[in-house]
Structure formats: C-alpha cells, structure tokens
Design a protein around this motif. Structure first.
Motif, PDB file in Angstrom:
ATOM      1  N   SER A   1       0.829  -1.175   0.068  1.00  0.00           N
ATOM      2  CA  SER A   1      -0.114   0.058   0.035  1.00  0.00           C
ATOM      3  C   SER A   1       0.931   0.883   0.045  1.00  0.00           C
ATOM      4  O   SER A   1       1.633   1.488   1.176  1.00  0.00           O
ATOM      5  N   TRP A   2       0.751   1.953  -0.977  1.00  0.00           N
ATOM      6  CA  TRP A   2       1.761   3.178  -1.359  1.00  0.00           C
ATOM      7  C   TRP A   2       1.009   4.380  -0.675  1.00  0.00           C
ATOM      8  O   TRP A   2      -0.371   4.359  -1.012  1.00  0.00           O
ATOM      9  N   GLY A   3       1.706   5.498  -0.476  1.00  0.00           N
ATOM     10  CA  GLY A   3       1.112   6.899  -0.104  1.00  0.00           C
ATOM     11  C   GLY A   3       1.928   7.692  -0.919  1.00  0.00           C
ATOM     12  O   GLY A   3       3.395   7.431  -1.195  1.00  0.00           O
ATOM     13  N   ILE A   4       1.516   8.528  -1.612  1.00  0.00           N
ATOM     14  CA  ILE A   4       2.135   9.786  -2.544  1.00  0.00           C
ATOM     15  C   ILE A   4       2.234  10.974  -1.897  1.00  0.00           C
ATOM     16  O   ILE A   4       1.047  11.574  -1.551  1.00  0.00           O
ATOM     17  N   LEU A   5       3.202  11.379  -1.611  1.00  0.00           N
ATOM     18  CA  LEU A   5       3.513  12.825  -1.035  1.00  0.00           C
ATOM     19  C   LEU A   5       3.531  13.767  -1.963  1.00  0.00           C
ATOM     20  O   LEU A   5       4.556  13.730  -2.801  1.00  0.00           O
ATOM     21  N   SER A   6       2.484  14.696  -2.484  1.00  0.00           N
ATOM     22  CA  SER A   6       2.723  15.707  -2.952  1.00  0.00           C
ATOM     23  C   SER A   6       1.646  15.474  -4.429  1.00  0.00           C
ATOM     24  O   SER A   6       1.744  14.149  -4.666  1.00  0.00           O
ATOM     25  N   THR A   7       1.390  16.374  -5.073  1.00  0.00           N
ATOM     26  CA  THR A   7       0.586  16.138  -6.353  1.00  0.00           C
ATOM     27  C   THR A   7       1.336  16.830  -7.446  1.00  0.00           C
ATOM     28  O   THR A   7       0.579  17.424  -8.408  1.00  0.00           O
TER      29      THR A   7
ATOM     30  N   LEU B   1      -2.823   3.756  -1.947  1.00  0.00           N
ATOM     31  CA  LEU B   1      -4.078   3.993  -0.602  1.00  0.00           C
ATOM     32  C   LEU B   1      -4.214   5.484  -0.513  1.00  0.00           C
ATOM     33  O   LEU B   1      -5.483   5.822  -0.255  1.00  0.00           O
ATOM     34  N   ALA B   2      -3.110   6.252  -0.596  1.00  0.00           N
ATOM     35  CA  ALA B   2      -3.388   7.732  -0.277  1.00  0.00           C
ATOM     36  C   ALA B   2      -2.521   8.554  -1.031  1.00  0.00           C
ATOM     37  O   ALA B   2      -1.459   8.409  -1.552  1.00  0.00           O
ATOM     38  N   VAL B   3      -2.978  10.010  -1.101  1.00  0.00           N
ATOM     39  CA  VAL B   3      -2.212  11.014  -1.816  1.00  0.00           C
ATOM     40  C   VAL B   3      -2.363  12.071  -0.794  1.00  0.00           C
ATOM     41  O   VAL B   3      -3.341  12.322  -0.267  1.00  0.00           O
ATOM     42  N   ALA B   4      -1.385  12.848  -0.644  1.00  0.00           N
ATOM     43  CA  ALA B   4      -1.321  14.200   0.215  1.00  0.00           C
ATOM     44  C   ALA B   4      -0.541  15.311  -0.517  1.00  0.00           C
ATOM     45  O   ALA B   4       0.084  15.188  -1.483  1.00  0.00           O
ATOM     46  N   SER B   5      -1.138  16.415  -0.146  1.00  0.00           N
ATOM     47  CA  SER B   5      -0.923  17.811  -0.755  1.00  0.00           C
ATOM     48  C   SER B   5      -1.174  18.673   0.343  1.00  0.00           C
ATOM     49  O   SER B   5      -2.013  18.637   1.184  1.00  0.00           O
ATOM     50  N   ARG B   6      -0.638  19.896   0.455  1.00  0.00           N
ATOM     51  CA  ARG B   6      -0.625  21.024   1.274  1.00  0.00           C
ATOM     52  C   ARG B   6      -2.085  21.662   1.259  1.00  0.00           C
ATOM     53  O   ARG B   6      -2.685  22.382   1.559  1.00  0.00           O
ATOM     54  N   ASN B   7      -2.522  21.347  -0.149  1.00  0.00           N
ATOM     55  CA  ASN B   7      -3.875  21.838  -0.595  1.00  0.00           C
ATOM     56  C   ASN B   7      -4.881  20.602  -0.706  1.00  0.00           C
ATOM     57  O   ASN B   7      -4.830  19.829  -1.448  1.00  0.00           O
ATOM     58  N   PRO B   8      -5.630  20.494   0.392  1.00  0.00           N
ATOM     59  CA  PRO B   8      -6.690  19.393   0.523  1.00  0.00           C
ATOM     60  C   PRO B   8      -7.469  19.065  -0.800  1.00  0.00           C
ATOM     61  O   PRO B   8      -7.815  18.243  -1.205  1.00  0.00           O
ATOM     62  N   ALA B   9      -8.234  20.130  -1.378  1.00  0.00           N
ATOM     63  CA  ALA B   9      -8.869  19.984  -2.603  1.00  0.00           C
ATOM     64  C   ALA B   9      -7.960  19.481  -3.902  1.00  0.00           C
ATOM     65  O   ALA B   9      -8.627  18.721  -4.555  1.00  0.00           O
ATOM     66  N   GLN B  10      -6.861  19.842  -3.850  1.00  0.00           N
ATOM     67  CA  GLN B  10      -5.929  19.215  -4.872  1.00  0.00           C
ATOM     68  C   GLN B  10      -5.660  17.714  -4.493  1.00  0.00           C
ATOM     69  O   GLN B  10      -5.660  16.863  -5.539  1.00  0.00           O
ATOM     70  N   ALA B  11      -5.412  17.544  -3.293  1.00  0.00           N
ATOM     71  CA  ALA B  11      -5.304  15.938  -3.097  1.00  0.00           C
ATOM     72  C   ALA B  11      -6.592  15.099  -3.519  1.00  0.00           C
ATOM     73  O   ALA B  11      -6.336  14.269  -4.103  1.00  0.00           O
TER      74      ALA B  11
ATOM     75  N   GLY C   1      -4.849  16.501   3.357  1.00  0.00           N
ATOM     76  CA  GLY C   1      -4.291  17.853   3.272  1.00  0.00           C
ATOM     77  C   GLY C   1      -3.088  18.429   4.174  1.00  0.00           C
ATOM     78  O   GLY C   1      -2.639  19.453   3.876  1.00  0.00           O
ATOM     79  N   SER C   2      -2.277  17.329   4.288  1.00  0.00           N
ATOM     80  CA  SER C   2      -1.123  17.655   4.974  1.00  0.00           C
ATOM     81  C   SER C   2      -0.186  16.332   4.771  1.00  0.00           C
ATOM     82  O   SER C   2      -0.380  15.223   4.800  1.00  0.00           O
ATOM     83  N   TYR C   3       1.293  16.633   4.624  1.00  0.00           N
ATOM     84  CA  TYR C   3       2.141  15.485   4.551  1.00  0.00           C
ATOM     85  C   TYR C   3       2.102  14.545   5.661  1.00  0.00           C
ATOM     86  O   TYR C   3       2.296  13.323   5.770  1.00  0.00           O
ATOM     87  N   GLU C   4       1.952  15.188   6.799  1.00  0.00           N
ATOM     88  CA  GLU C   4       2.179  14.843   8.117  1.00  0.00           C
ATOM     89  C   GLU C   4       1.002  13.572   8.463  1.00  0.00           C
ATOM     90  O   GLU C   4       1.190  12.817   8.928  1.00  0.00           O
TER      91      GLU C   4
ATOM     92  N   ASP D   1       2.398   1.335   3.677  1.00  0.00           N
ATOM     93  CA  ASP D   1       3.544   0.434   3.568  1.00  0.00           C
ATOM     94  C   ASP D   1       4.750   1.267   2.923  1.00  0.00           C
ATOM     95  O   ASP D   1       6.042   1.103   3.657  1.00  0.00           O
ATOM     96  N   ALA D   2       4.468   2.114   2.137  1.00  0.00           N
ATOM     97  CA  ALA D   2       5.734   2.581   1.315  1.00  0.00           C
ATOM     98  C   ALA D   2       5.446   4.047   0.921  1.00  0.00           C
ATOM     99  O   ALA D   2       4.099   4.167   0.643  1.00  0.00           O
ATOM    100  N   ILE D   3       6.308   5.099   0.569  1.00  0.00           N
ATOM    101  CA  ILE D   3       6.155   6.367   0.453  1.00  0.00           C
ATOM    102  C   ILE D   3       6.924   6.617  -0.858  1.00  0.00           C
ATOM    103  O   ILE D   3       7.969   6.397  -0.634  1.00  0.00           O
ATOM    104  N   TYR D   4       5.998   7.464  -1.737  1.00  0.00           N
ATOM    105  CA  TYR D   4       6.843   8.020  -2.678  1.00  0.00           C
ATOM    106  C   TYR D   4       6.839   9.702  -2.480  1.00  0.00           C
ATOM    107  O   TYR D   4       5.778  10.099  -2.459  1.00  0.00           O
ATOM    108  N   ALA D   5       7.800  10.153  -2.294  1.00  0.00           N
ATOM    109  CA  ALA D   5       7.904  11.782  -1.949  1.00  0.00           C
ATOM    110  C   ALA D   5       8.196  12.387  -3.200  1.00  0.00           C
ATOM    111  O   ALA D   5       9.421  12.683  -3.535  1.00  0.00           O
ATOM    112  N   ALA D   6       7.194  13.103  -3.946  1.00  0.00           N
ATOM    113  CA  ALA D   6       7.250  13.798  -5.099  1.00  0.00           C
ATOM    114  C   ALA D   6       7.550  15.288  -4.847  1.00  0.00           C
ATOM    115  O   ALA D   6       7.644  16.111  -5.876  1.00  0.00           O
ATOM    116  N   ALA D   7       7.309  15.628  -3.533  1.00  0.00           N
ATOM    117  CA  ALA D   7       7.362  16.892  -3.257  1.00  0.00           C
ATOM    118  C   ALA D   7       8.661  17.497  -3.202  1.00  0.00           C
ATOM    119  O   ALA D   7       9.778  16.856  -3.119  1.00  0.00           O
TER     120      ALA D   7
END
Length: 83
Positions: A6-12, A33-43, A57-60, A69-75
C-alpha cells in the motif's frame, strides 16, 4: 501470493501524476492507498482522478497513516529529513 504493498504519494507534483502514479497502478502487487498535498482540494482531485481511496491535506497526516507500507515523496525538497 504475497501481500499487496500500500503506497502513499506525498505531493501532487506533475512527476507523480504523469509518471509515478500510473506506474504504481500498473504493478500487480501494488496499490495506492493515499495521496497528500498541502492543498486538500488538490489532493482530493488527484485521488478522484486515479481512484485513490484516501486524500490528506498535509504530509504529516499521510505519514501517520498506519496502513501505508511505502511512500513516494514527489514533493520539492523531499530529500530533507522529516521531523
């Protein structure tokens, strides 16, 4: 059969949208499983576009999700140490 990762993507950021997300979605033992952005609407918009269950709406928030399980940090600056 092994467990699906299960991946999480940091940043859009564009690299995630154009390359990383599509590649992970093609991998049979992976799911996003999830994507995060500092802009909740964009995420949420990116999550909806790719059928991703969760958006944050936050990386945290994503980093705290125990189901990831794993994170790709595109930020930008993702090489920095997270505190």
């Amino acid at each position: 059969m092994s467990k699906q990762v299960s991946w999480g993507i940091l940043s859009t950021a564009n690299i995630g949208i154009k390359h990383v997300i599509p590649a992970i979605l093609e991998a049979p033992q992976c799911r996003i499983l999830a994507v995060a952005s500092r802009n909740p609407a964009q995420a949420r918009a990116v999550a909806d576009r790719f059928g991703i269950e969760k958006s944050y709406g936050s990386y945290e928030e994503l980093l705290a999700d125990p189901a990831i399980d794993a994170i790709y940090a595109a930020a930008r600056g993702a090489g920095r140490v997270w505190r």
